[in-house]
Design a protein around this motif. Structure first.
Motif, mmCIF file in Angstrom:
data_model
loop_
_atom_site.group_PDB
_atom_site.id
_atom_site.type_symbol
_atom_site.label_atom_id
_atom_site.label_comp_id
_atom_site.label_asym_id
_atom_site.label_seq_id
_atom_site.Cartn_x
_atom_site.Cartn_y
_atom_site.Cartn_z
ATOM 1 N N GLY A 1 0.796 -1.215 0.000
ATOM 2 C CA GLY A 1 0.000 0.000 0.000
ATOM 3 C C GLY A 1 0.831 1.269 0.000
ATOM 4 N N GLN A 2 2.146 1.135 0.234
ATOM 5 C CA GLN A 2 3.038 2.302 0.242
ATOM 6 C C GLN A 2 3.167 2.847 -1.180
ATOM 7 N N THR A 3 3.124 4.170 -1.322
ATOM 8 C CA THR A 3 3.268 4.810 -2.625
ATOM 9 C C THR A 3 4.750 5.063 -2.901
ATOM 10 N N VAL A 4 5.193 4.692 -4.107
ATOM 11 C CA VAL A 4 6.607 4.793 -4.468
ATOM 12 C C VAL A 4 6.765 5.323 -5.890
ATOM 13 N N GLU A 5 7.992 5.731 -6.213
ATOM 14 C CA GLU A 5 8.401 6.019 -7.584
ATOM 15 C C GLU A 5 9.351 4.906 -8.008
ATOM 16 N N VAL A 6 9.483 4.709 -9.318
ATOM 17 C CA VAL A 6 10.335 3.650 -9.865
ATOM 18 C C VAL A 6 11.428 4.284 -10.727
ATOM 19 N N TRP A 7 12.668 3.805 -10.562
ATOM 20 C CA TRP A 7 13.780 4.281 -11.376
ATOM 21 C C TRP A 7 13.636 3.735 -12.786
ATOM 22 N N CYS A 8 13.673 4.632 -13.766
ATOM 23 C CA CYS A 8 13.585 4.255 -15.177
ATOM 24 C C CYS A 8 14.958 4.414 -15.806
ATOM 25 N N ALA A 9 15.601 3.305 -16.121
ATOM 26 C CA ALA A 9 16.938 3.349 -16.714
ATOM 27 C C ALA A 9 16.913 3.998 -18.102
ATOM 28 N N TYR A 10 15.798 3.867 -18.800
ATOM 29 C CA TYR A 10 15.684 4.429 -20.148
ATOM 30 C C TYR A 10 15.787 5.954 -20.124
ATOM 31 N N THR A 11 15.086 6.603 -19.187
ATOM 32 C CA THR A 11 15.095 8.064 -19.121
ATOM 33 C C THR A 11 16.113 8.590 -18.112
ATOM 34 N N GLY A 12 16.608 7.699 -17.237
ATOM 35 C CA GLY A 12 17.553 8.113 -16.216
ATOM 36 C C GLY A 12 16.926 8.968 -15.131
ATOM 37 N N SER A 13 15.639 8.699 -14.853
ATOM 38 C CA SER A 13 14.940 9.486 -13.838
ATOM 39 C C SER A 13 13.915 8.622 -13.104
ATOM 40 N N TRP A 14 13.373 9.177 -12.032
ATOM 41 C CA TRP A 14 12.327 8.494 -11.270
ATOM 42 C C TRP A 14 10.999 8.732 -11.965
ATOM 43 N N SER A 15 10.168 7.721 -11.991
ATOM 44 C CA SER A 15 8.941 7.778 -12.769
ATOM 45 C C SER A 15 7.697 7.502 -11.932
ATOM 46 N N GLY A 16 6.691 8.303 -12.175
ATOM 47 C CA GLY A 16 5.333 8.059 -11.745
ATOM 48 C C GLY A 16 5.052 7.744 -10.298
ATOM 49 N N ARG A 17 3.833 7.385 -10.080
ATOM 50 C CA ARG A 17 3.369 6.964 -8.763
ATOM 51 C C ARG A 17 2.874 5.531 -8.884
ATOM 52 N N PHE A 18 3.420 4.693 -8.030
ATOM 53 C CA PHE A 18 3.046 3.288 -7.999
ATOM 54 C C PHE A 18 2.741 2.906 -6.565
ATOM 55 N N ASP B 1 11.211 -12.562 -4.900
ATOM 56 C CA ASP B 1 11.840 -12.070 -6.126
ATOM 57 C C ASP B 1 11.905 -10.546 -6.201
ATOM 58 N N GLY B 2 11.160 -9.854 -5.374
ATOM 59 C CA GLY B 2 11.129 -8.393 -5.409
ATOM 60 C C GLY B 2 9.745 -7.871 -5.095
ATOM 61 N N LEU B 3 9.471 -6.659 -5.556
ATOM 62 C CA LEU B 3 8.200 -6.007 -5.262
ATOM 63 C C LEU B 3 7.255 -6.082 -6.449
ATOM 64 N N LYS B 4 6.004 -6.423 -6.181
ATOM 65 C CA LYS B 4 4.945 -6.337 -7.187
ATOM 66 C C LYS B 4 4.332 -4.959 -7.023
ATOM 67 N N LEU B 5 4.194 -4.228 -8.137
ATOM 68 C CA LEU B 5 3.694 -2.863 -8.088
ATOM 69 C C LEU B 5 2.399 -2.702 -8.858
ATOM 70 N N ARG B 6 1.574 -1.785 -8.369
ATOM 71 C CA ARG B 6 0.322 -1.414 -9.030
ATOM 72 C C ARG B 6 0.470 0.031 -9.497
#
Length: 67
Positions: free
Chosen positions: A17-34, A42-47
């Motif tokens: 339920g925690q809101t996060v941003e995701v690192w986008c290697a393509y743009t080299g920046s943090w992206s959106g709200r997830f 294996d890691g985090l499942k994001l919505r």
């Protein structure tokens, strides 16, 4: 002395339920709200916040940051 936590330990400490941003290697920046859907071995499942779609695959704890 600095304590270094493993990625597995960090993943276990995330909160569904925690809101996060995701690192986008393509743009080299943090992206959106997830939203963290769940934490798995294996890691985090994001919505995606915009349409609440659960994204395929998992994301490493080093690719997300809280907002």
């Amino acid at each position: 002395m600095t304590t270094v936590r493993s990625a597995t330990e960090q993943t276990r400490n995330t909160i569904a339920g925690q809101t996060v941003e995701v690192w986008c290697a393509y743009t080299g920046s943090w992206s959106g709200r997830f939203i963290i859907e769940e934490s798995t071995a294996d890691g985090l499942k994001l919505r995606r916040f915009s349409d609440f779609t659960v994204l395929p695959g998992t994301f490493g704890i080093d690719r997300v940051r809280p907002i």
